[in-house]
Design an enzyme around this catalytic site. Structure first.
Site, PDB file in Angstrom:
ATOM      1  N   TYR A   2      -3.154  63.281  36.138  1.00 16.32           N
ATOM      2  CA  TYR A   2      -3.595  64.262  37.052  1.00 16.32           C
ATOM      3  C   TYR A   2      -4.961  64.887  37.015  1.00 16.32           C
ATOM      4  O   TYR A   2      -5.576  65.413  37.903  1.00 16.32           O
ATOM      5  CB  TYR A   2      -2.666  65.844  36.555  1.00 16.32           C
ATOM      6  CG  TYR A   2      -1.284  65.825  37.021  1.00 16.32           C
ATOM      7  CD1 TYR A   2      -0.896  66.388  38.134  1.00 16.32           C
ATOM      8  CD2 TYR A   2      -0.396  65.281  36.357  1.00 16.32           C
ATOM      9  CE1 TYR A   2       0.479  66.534  38.659  1.00 16.32           C
ATOM     10  CE2 TYR A   2       1.049  65.013  36.673  1.00 16.32           C
ATOM     11  CZ  TYR A   2       1.439  65.751  37.878  1.00 16.32           C
ATOM     12  OH  TYR A   2       2.588  65.740  38.287  1.00 16.32           O
TER      13      TYR A   2
ATOM     14  N   GLU B 208       7.996  67.744  34.377  1.00 20.93           N
ATOM     15  CA  GLU B 208       8.010  66.303  34.385  1.00 20.93           C
ATOM     16  C   GLU B 208       8.336  66.187  32.685  1.00 20.93           C
ATOM     17  O   GLU B 208       8.861  65.253  32.637  1.00 20.93           O
ATOM     18  CB  GLU B 208       6.969  65.592  34.780  1.00 20.93           C
ATOM     19  CG  GLU B 208       6.794  65.482  36.358  1.00 20.93           C
ATOM     20  CD  GLU B 208       5.314  65.140  36.822  1.00 20.93           C
ATOM     21  OE1 GLU B 208       4.411  64.760  36.349  1.00 20.93           O
ATOM     22  OE2 GLU B 208       5.345  65.825  38.129  1.00 20.93           O
TER      23      GLU B 208
ATOM     24  N   TYR C  82      15.478  53.983  45.092  1.00 19.14           N
ATOM     25  CA  TYR C  82      17.224  53.884  45.735  1.00 19.14           C
ATOM     26  C   TYR C  82      18.057  54.645  45.187  1.00 19.14           C
ATOM     27  O   TYR C  82      18.006  54.500  43.902  1.00 19.14           O
ATOM     28  CB  TYR C  82      17.555  52.262  45.664  1.00 19.14           C
ATOM     29  CG  TYR C  82      16.456  51.219  46.354  1.00 19.14           C
ATOM     30  CD1 TYR C  82      16.458  51.051  47.737  1.00 19.14           C
ATOM     31  CD2 TYR C  82      15.430  50.355  45.784  1.00 19.14           C
ATOM     32  CE1 TYR C  82      15.441  50.612  48.200  1.00 19.14           C
ATOM     33  CE2 TYR C  82      14.624  49.837  46.277  1.00 19.14           C
ATOM     34  CZ  TYR C  82      14.437  49.751  47.687  1.00 19.14           C
ATOM     35  OH  TYR C  82      13.603  48.900  48.142  1.00 19.14           O
ATOM     36  N   SER C  83      18.784  55.169  45.963  1.00 18.55           N
ATOM     37  CA  SER C  83      19.998  55.989  45.483  1.00 18.55           C
ATOM     38  C   SER C  83      20.956  55.010  44.645  1.00 18.55           C
ATOM     39  O   SER C  83      21.334  53.857  45.250  1.00 18.55           O
ATOM     40  CB  SER C  83      20.764  56.693  46.534  1.00 18.55           C
ATOM     41  OG  SER C  83      19.694  57.466  47.155  1.00 18.55           O
TER      42      SER C  83
ATOM     43  N   GLY D 183      22.738  56.121  58.853  1.00 16.41           N
ATOM     44  CA  GLY D 183      22.112  54.712  58.595  1.00 16.41           C
ATOM     45  C   GLY D 183      22.257  54.633  57.086  1.00 16.41           C
ATOM     46  O   GLY D 183      23.510  54.789  56.374  1.00 16.41           O
TER      47      GLY D 183
ATOM     48  N   PRO E 117      23.679  57.908  48.820  1.00 11.01           N
ATOM     49  CA  PRO E 117      23.786  58.792  47.929  1.00 11.01           C
ATOM     50  C   PRO E 117      25.271  59.761  48.140  1.00 11.01           C
ATOM     51  O   PRO E 117      26.034  60.057  47.069  1.00 11.01           O
ATOM     52  CB  PRO E 117      22.772  60.126  48.346  1.00 11.01           C
ATOM     53  CG  PRO E 117      22.352  59.642  49.485  1.00 11.01           C
ATOM     54  CD  PRO E 117      22.431  58.329  49.681  1.00 11.01           C
TER      55      PRO E 117
ATOM     56  N   PHE F  43      14.125  59.985  51.926  1.00 12.79           N
ATOM     57  CA  PHE F  43      13.483  58.867  51.282  1.00 12.79           C
ATOM     58  C   PHE F  43      12.098  58.888  51.690  1.00 12.79           C
ATOM     59  O   PHE F  43      11.797  58.808  52.981  1.00 12.79           O
ATOM     60  CB  PHE F  43      14.133  57.469  51.972  1.00 12.79           C
ATOM     61  CG  PHE F  43      15.744  57.515  51.487  1.00 12.79           C
ATOM     62  CD1 PHE F  43      16.269  58.514  50.661  1.00 12.79           C
ATOM     63  CD2 PHE F  43      16.532  56.553  52.316  1.00 12.79           C
ATOM     64  CE1 PHE F  43      17.542  58.368  50.231  1.00 12.79           C
ATOM     65  CE2 PHE F  43      17.956  56.487  51.762  1.00 12.79           C
ATOM     66  CZ  PHE F  43      18.432  57.495  50.579  1.00 12.79           C
TER      67      PHE F  43
HETATM   68  N1  LIG Z   1      16.875  60.874  53.835  1.00  7.98           N
HETATM   69  C1  LIG Z   1      15.851  59.872  54.191  1.00  7.98           C
HETATM   70  O1  LIG Z   1      14.798  60.218  54.186  1.00  7.98           O
HETATM   71  C2  LIG Z   1      16.169  58.740  54.925  1.00  7.98           C
HETATM   72  C3  LIG Z   1      15.508  57.922  55.468  1.00  7.98           C
HETATM   73  N2  LIG Z   1      15.567  57.004  56.372  1.00  7.98           N
HETATM   74  C4  LIG Z   1      14.603  56.321  56.933  1.00  7.98           C
HETATM   75  O2  LIG Z   1      14.988  56.240  58.382  1.00  7.98           O
HETATM   76  C5  LIG Z   1      14.483  54.994  58.967  1.00  7.98           C
HETATM   77  C6  LIG Z   1      15.800  54.350  59.802  1.00  7.98           C
HETATM   78  O3  LIG Z   1      16.937  54.296  58.886  1.00  7.98           O
HETATM   79  P1  LIG Z   1      18.096  53.454  59.132  1.00  7.98           P
HETATM   80  O4  LIG Z   1      19.110  53.393  58.319  1.00  7.98           O
HETATM   81  O5  LIG Z   1      17.731  52.138  59.740  1.00  7.98           O
HETATM   82  O6  LIG Z   1      18.766  54.422  60.243  1.00  7.98           O
HETATM   83  P2  LIG Z   1      18.794  53.953  61.971  1.00  7.98           P
HETATM   84  O7  LIG Z   1      17.668  53.721  62.516  1.00  7.98           O
HETATM   85  O8  LIG Z   1      19.713  52.866  62.003  1.00  7.98           O
HETATM   86  O9  LIG Z   1      19.806  55.040  62.592  1.00  7.98           O
HETATM   87  C7  LIG Z   1      20.774  55.488  62.020  1.00  7.98           C
HETATM   88  C8  LIG Z   1      21.691  56.548  62.819  1.00  7.98           C
HETATM   89  O10 LIG Z   1      20.784  57.892  62.721  1.00  7.98           O
HETATM   90  C9  LIG Z   1      21.159  58.551  63.671  1.00  7.98           C
HETATM   91  N3  LIG Z   1      19.958  58.936  64.288  1.00  7.98           N
HETATM   92  C10 LIG Z   1      18.658  58.321  64.484  1.00  7.98           C
HETATM   93  N4  LIG Z   1      17.674  58.945  65.111  1.00  7.98           N
HETATM   94  C11 LIG Z   1      18.276  60.264  65.622  1.00  7.98           C
HETATM   95  C12 LIG Z   1      18.081  61.055  66.428  1.00  7.98           C
HETATM   96  N5  LIG Z   1      16.749  61.189  66.661  1.00  7.98           N
HETATM   97  N6  LIG Z   1      18.727  62.316  66.379  1.00  7.98           N
HETATM   98  C13 LIG Z   1      19.877  62.182  65.761  1.00  7.98           C
HETATM   99  N7  LIG Z   1      20.394  61.249  65.078  1.00  7.98           N
HETATM  100  C14 LIG Z   1      19.679  60.154  64.846  1.00  7.98           C
HETATM  101  C15 LIG Z   1      21.772  57.921  64.797  1.00  7.98           C
HETATM  102  O11 LIG Z   1      23.063  58.077  64.836  1.00  7.98           O
HETATM  103  C16 LIG Z   1      21.418  56.298  64.396  1.00  7.98           C
HETATM  104  O12 LIG Z   1      22.618  55.312  64.661  1.00  7.98           O
HETATM  105  C17 LIG Z   1      14.001  54.174  57.822  1.00  7.98           C
HETATM  106  O13 LIG Z   1      12.727  54.019  57.829  1.00  7.98           O
HETATM  107  C18 LIG Z   1      14.481  54.865  56.551  1.00  7.98           C
HETATM  108  O14 LIG Z   1      13.641  54.723  55.713  1.00  7.98           O
HETATM  109  C19 LIG Z   1      16.957  56.554  56.224  1.00  7.98           C
HETATM  110  C20 LIG Z   1      17.833  57.285  55.444  1.00  7.98           C
HETATM  111  C21 LIG Z   1      17.583  58.212  54.836  1.00  7.98           C
END
Ligand SMILES: NC(=O)C1=CN([C@@H]2O[C@H](COP(=O)(O)OP(=O)(O)OC[C@H]3O[C@@H](n4cnc5c(N)ncnc54)[C@H](O)[C@@H]3O)[C@@H](O)[C@H]2O)C=CC1
Length: 430
Positions: free
Chosen positions: A128, A170, A238-239, A306, A311, A421
């Site tokens: 920090y 932490e 990763y979860s 996706g 989790p 994520f």
């Molecule tokens: N919680 C988080 O922060 C997460 C972030 N991600 C990030 O998102 C990105 C894509 O993740 P993938 O697993 O490849 O997902 P993906 O791109 O395959 O999308 C999965 C599903 O999310 C939904 N979706 C996507 N865009 C949408 C929108 N604009 N409005 C409503 N629904 C929507 C759709 O149903 C799509 O089929 C990656 O960069 C990943 O790191 C992925 C999962 C969790």
């Protein structure tokens, strides 16, 4: 360091998540002194307007002085594409604004998420001071003479309020994990790599130091550190999706991060998929993460899209293992059945639990698939029982959409919890 995982809940769009209030160490209410508050208020527009430039200069200075931090601690991909810069700017602006607008009320959600992520990276208190040195040099460089000694001292107070609270949180997290400050890493041997879909694989790993498998709460993650061919040691979270059946290993799942619009692919996910095989060693942190299944008896909505299903898979397994009677709605949205990781497991766990309704949405379904489950997630045909707690994990637009629909249906915002994520773009407003 405090740039790593800013939060999005301090924006009007996404309010605080009360589930984070339990985070250990967040017991003191930071308050800015009156003089500093006036100076920070007066200079917030100038500092806020220059945050992107300040963040850029900060990282340039930090990595010039400590190249090992870019190689071995920070996500190089997010540095290259600017995501981390925007996230840092958002975190600083969010924290300063929270201190000014809501004095006496801690921005717990923001701090909790950062503290857990930092703990999973093994951040130590001395780092920090390092960040302070380079951040304040960057502020002086960008804003020039506007940064008088008084202004610098006032912003220094903001910084140390945030840093001291994080350091305390932490320290408590390290204590809970029974590790010395920052000493979170253990060697694990990969025992299985199981393809889930074309792009996702489940990894099973066992501690290789003779120690036991760590306890974790469903919804928590580990940091995974790999050594890349150029010698860099890169880390991603990763979860955890469960404990191996024999109790001797942990499961986590990884999706290949494909570069957007022809950009570079994710370095660590690509390495894990293409090079890591059973028998290889990985370094894993102790489990951390504050979006975990609550201990209540009320109804649950586990909504993912996706690779956000990871989790939720851990939570479902826990509900089955504890023979929970909670009414559970599992919602998952994916591109197609073939891209849906843990599809069969989810259906099987739901059947075992017996109190579960599942809603799978596919943008491109196969065969005879109902219209109301075709396309993106839509809650119109989903029953939402009274007293529901919702957990969301998926791409940000998915979570925004679901949160909006839940609020419209009367679910109180404090019962909507979500996991993000990577560097958090919501806080930065992108
Ligand atoms: N919680 C988080 O922060 C997460 C972030 N991600 C990030 O998102 C990105 C894509 O993740 P993938 O697993 O490849 O997902 P993906 O791109 O395959 O999308 C999965 C599903 O999310 C939904 N979706 C996507 N865009 C949408 C929108 N604009 N409005 C409503 N629904 C929507 C759709 O149903 C799509 O089929 C990656 O960069 C990943 O790191 C992925 C999962 C969790």
């Amino acid at each position: 360091m405090l740039s790593e995982t800013p939060d999005l809940r301090e924006t009007p769009e996404l309010p605080e998540n009360p589930g984070h209030l339990e985070t250990p160490g967040l017991t003191e209410t930071p308050a800015l002194s009156e003089g500093s508050a006036a100076l920070v208020r007066a200079t917030l527009p100038a500092v806020g307007g220059a945050l992107d430039a300040i963040s850029e200069r900060f990282y340039a200075r930090l990595f010039a002085a400590h190249p090992e931090l870019l190689r071995d601690l920070f996500n190089r991909g997010n540095q290259a594409n600017g995501a981390q810069r925007q996230a840092l700017a958002g975190a600083i602006a969010g924290f300063a604004t929270a201190l000014l607008d809501r004095p006496g009320r801690r921005p717990d959600a923001l701090l909790s998420r950062i503290a857990h992520k930092h703990a999973s990276l093994g951040i130590t208190r001395d780092q920090y001071a390092l960040v302070h040195t380079h951040l304040f040099a960057a502020i002086a460089e960008v804003l020039g003479e506007a940064v008088t000694a008084e202004v610098a001292a006032a912003w220094g107070e903001v910084y140390w309020l945030m840093a001291d609270t994080l350091i305390a949180a932490e320290a408590r997290l390290y204590q809970e994990a029974r590790v010395a400050d920052g000493d979170v890493w253990r060697p694990y041997r990969v025992t299985e790599v199981r393809p889930l879909t074309g792009d996702a694989a489940a990894f099973t790993v066992r501690p290789d130091d003779g120690g036991p498998v760590p306890a974790f709460r469903p919804g928590q993650y580990v940091s995974v550190r790999v050594e890349l061919p150029d010698g860099a040691r890169q880390i991603r979270q990763y979860s955890l999706t469960g404990t191996a059946g024999d109790g001797l290993g942990l499961h986590f799942a990884v999706k290949r991060e494909r570069g957007a619009e022809g950009g570079p692919h994710g370095e660590v996910s690509t390495h894990l998929h293409d090079r890591v095989r059973p028998g290889d060693l990985l370094r894993l942190s102790a489990p951390f993460g504050d979006v975990t299944l609550d201990a209540g008896e009320g109804p649950l909505l586990l909504a993912s899209a996706g690779i956000g299903c990871t989790p939720m898979t851990g939570m479902l397994r826990q509900l089955v293992a504890t023979r929970s009677c909670r009414p559970v709605t599992v919602l998952h949205a994916d591109r197609a059945p073939g891209t849906h990781a843990f599809r069969d497991e989810t259906a099987k766990l739901a059947a075992e639990l017996g109190t579960v309704r599942t809603h799978f949405f596919y943008e491109t379904p196969e065969g005879d698939w109902p219209d109301e489950h075709t396309g993106r997630a839509d809650l119109r045909h989903v029953e939402l029982p009274e007293g529901l707690t919702a957990y969301l994990c998926g791409p940000l637009p998915f979570m925004r959409s679901l949160r909006g629909q839940l609020l419209d249906r009367g679910v109180p915002e404090e019962r909507i919890r979500y996991e993000v994520f990577g560097p958090d773009a919501w806080q930065a407003g992108v």
